[in-house]
Scaffold this active site. Structure first.
Site, short mmCIF file in Angstrom:
data_model
loop_
_atom_site.label_atom_id
_atom_site.label_comp_id
_atom_site.label_asym_id
_atom_site.label_seq_id
_atom_site.Cartn_x
_atom_site.Cartn_y
_atom_site.Cartn_z
N SER A 185 -0.59 -1.05 7.13
CA SER A 185 0.55 -0.18 6.85
C SER A 185 0.99 0.48 8.14
CB SER A 185 0.16 0.91 5.84
OG SER A 185 1.14 1.91 5.74
N TYR A 198 -4.85 8.15 2.60
CA TYR A 198 -4.25 6.81 2.64
C TYR A 198 -4.17 6.31 4.08
CZ TYR A 198 -0.85 3.04 2.33
OH TYR A 198 -0.22 1.82 2.45
#
Length: 287
Positions: A185, A198
């Site tokens: 990501s 995250y």
């Protein structure tokens, strides 16, 4: 032979199985398997395993690669969605000589992940690529204390990645070739409010994958793909109201998962001596 919930076709040359004539049957896991008419596999045809393939980026990657002529084993927990994906991609895959096979998979279960890789190898004679894509993103501020959600992100985003590596690395080493693709990501390169845990898991995914690249024999290629804002269901798991509201604005200019699928395809298409180590793909408007 039926293994891991998928009907096994016969084997052919190139070390990859060729589908049987069109038949339909139900596996022990309740999946309906469609076998296209036999085709001559192209020399560049690969056996590709994709985790988290029931939606979003994983779904797009699996469909894209099957349409390009690869044999794709699509793994996820939501087998009904995998079945629908296989049905939608049947015609495009048939035209190119590809195949998409659904398989139940929980990446947080080490034995289940090992069986996912082992069954694909037994069925097709080899495994060329593992796309470690499965991930969850229930964003929240740390003071929300949603510890169960933190644990879930660690289990899927980090342990799930490690389980995939542990299952596929011995296979790649034994056959003298292979390609790991980690879908990380943009959160592996920055931290934003509500994204502490995250982003930490994606930093870990980046670090693990880079370590794998450095430790692996050159016959094993390693790629990290870091998407920016992508139109997917990933944000649907956010239960924190403030984080959910912030994400609605953040995702105003999301790009299609197909853009990430194209990046994965580009990395796989390079000759064996070329290793695409990292790709960042994000909307032009994302800064």
């Amino acid at each position: 032979m039926t293994t891991h919930g998928v009907t096994s076709p016969d084997t052919t040359a190139h070390g990859v199985t060729s589908p049987d004539t069109t038949t339909q049957g139900t596996t022990p896991h309740g999946l309906i398997t469609q076998q296209p008419d036999p085709v001559e596999p192209a020399p560049s045809r690969k056996v590709v395993l994709v985790t988290g393939a029931s939606s979003g980026i994983g779904e797009a990657v699996a469909a894209h690669l099957a349409a390009q002529g690869h044999v794709v084993v699509a793994g996820a927990r939501r087998t009904d969605r995998l079945e629908a994906l296989a049905e939608r991609t049947t015609e495009a895959a048939r035209r190119s000589g590809g195949l998409l096979q659904p398989a139940r998979l929980d990446v947080t279960d080490r034995a289940d992940t090992a069986a996912f890789v082992r069954d694909a190898r037994d069925r097709h004679g080899r495994v060329d690529v593992l796309v470690n894509n499965a991930g969850v993103m229930p964003l929240s501020r740390l003071d929300s204390l949603l510890v169960d959600e933190w644990d879930r992100m660690i289990d899927v985003n980090v342990r799930g990645l490690l389980h995939g590596i542990a299952a596929a690395l011995p296979v790649f080493t034994a056959q003298g070739s292979g390609h790991f693709v980690t879908v990380a990501s943009i959160g592996a390169h920055e931290v934003v409010p509500t994204g502490s845990v995250y982003c930490a898991t994606k930093y870990a995914a980046w670090a693990i994958t880079e370590g794998l690249r450095q430790e692996s024999d050159p016959s094993i290629r390693v790629t990290t793909v870091s998407p920016g804002v992508v139109d997917s269901a990933l944000a649907d798991s956010i239960t924190d109201p403030a984080a959910a509201e912030a994400m609605r604005g953040y995702r105003a200019h999301a790009i299609s998962p197909d853009a990430i699928a194209s990046a994965v395809s580009y990395a796989l298409a390079q000759p064996p001596e070329v290793d695409i180590n990292e790709i960042v793909v994000r909307p032009a408007r994302q800064r």
